[in-house]
Scaffold this motif. Sequence first.
Motif, short mmCIF file in Angstrom:
data_model
loop_
_atom_site.label_atom_id
_atom_site.label_comp_id
_atom_site.label_asym_id
_atom_site.label_seq_id
_atom_site.Cartn_x
_atom_site.Cartn_y
_atom_site.Cartn_z
N TRP A 46 0.83 -1.20 0.00
CA TRP A 46 0.00 0.00 0.00
C TRP A 46 0.87 1.26 0.00
N LEU A 47 1.92 1.27 0.82
CA LEU A 47 2.82 2.43 0.85
C LEU A 47 3.45 2.67 -0.52
N TRP A 48 3.74 1.61 -1.24
CA TRP A 48 4.29 1.72 -2.58
C TRP A 48 3.22 2.19 -3.56
N HIS A 49 2.01 1.62 -3.49
CA HIS A 49 0.91 2.04 -4.37
C HIS A 49 0.58 3.51 -4.18
N ALA A 50 0.61 3.98 -2.94
CA ALA A 50 0.27 5.38 -2.64
C ALA A 50 1.42 6.33 -2.95
N ARG A 60 -3.35 -1.01 -8.45
CA ARG A 60 -2.05 -0.90 -9.10
C ARG A 60 -1.36 0.36 -8.63
N ARG A 61 -0.09 0.48 -8.98
CA ARG A 61 0.65 1.70 -8.69
C ARG A 61 0.49 2.61 -9.90
N GLY A 62 -0.55 3.40 -9.87
CA GLY A 62 -0.89 4.25 -11.00
C GLY A 62 -0.29 5.63 -10.89
#
Length: 121
Positions: free
Chosen positions: A12-16, A73-75
Amino acid sequence: MTETDTIRLDKWLWHARFFKSRGLAAGLVKSGRCRVDGTPVSKPSRTIAPGVVLTFPKEDEVRVVKVLGCGVRRGPAPEAQALYEDLTPPCEPKINPIEQRVGGRPTKKDRREMDQLRGQR
């Protein structure tokens, strides 16, 4: 809650987009400096769901964010910013070290101003 309503903390930290890589996010969580609803966490695999409050250090400040969504996803940045609400209190503006300088050798501009006050030149 269903399985799709939760996500790993490091993911989540990476996605955000708080961290450039998932490894950096996992490293922060492993260090024990991340909190979920005020409880210290040291496992990157800790699952989180919308509604929890995360507290973690980022650069020179402590970030406090409320999770609004898990993300798929990491958008792009606007998509990432929709995943959380920033609760971080506003920080004080940083003071330029030159402005708070006391004593020491005067600059050329300072010398000109002193000369002008003394009536020289």
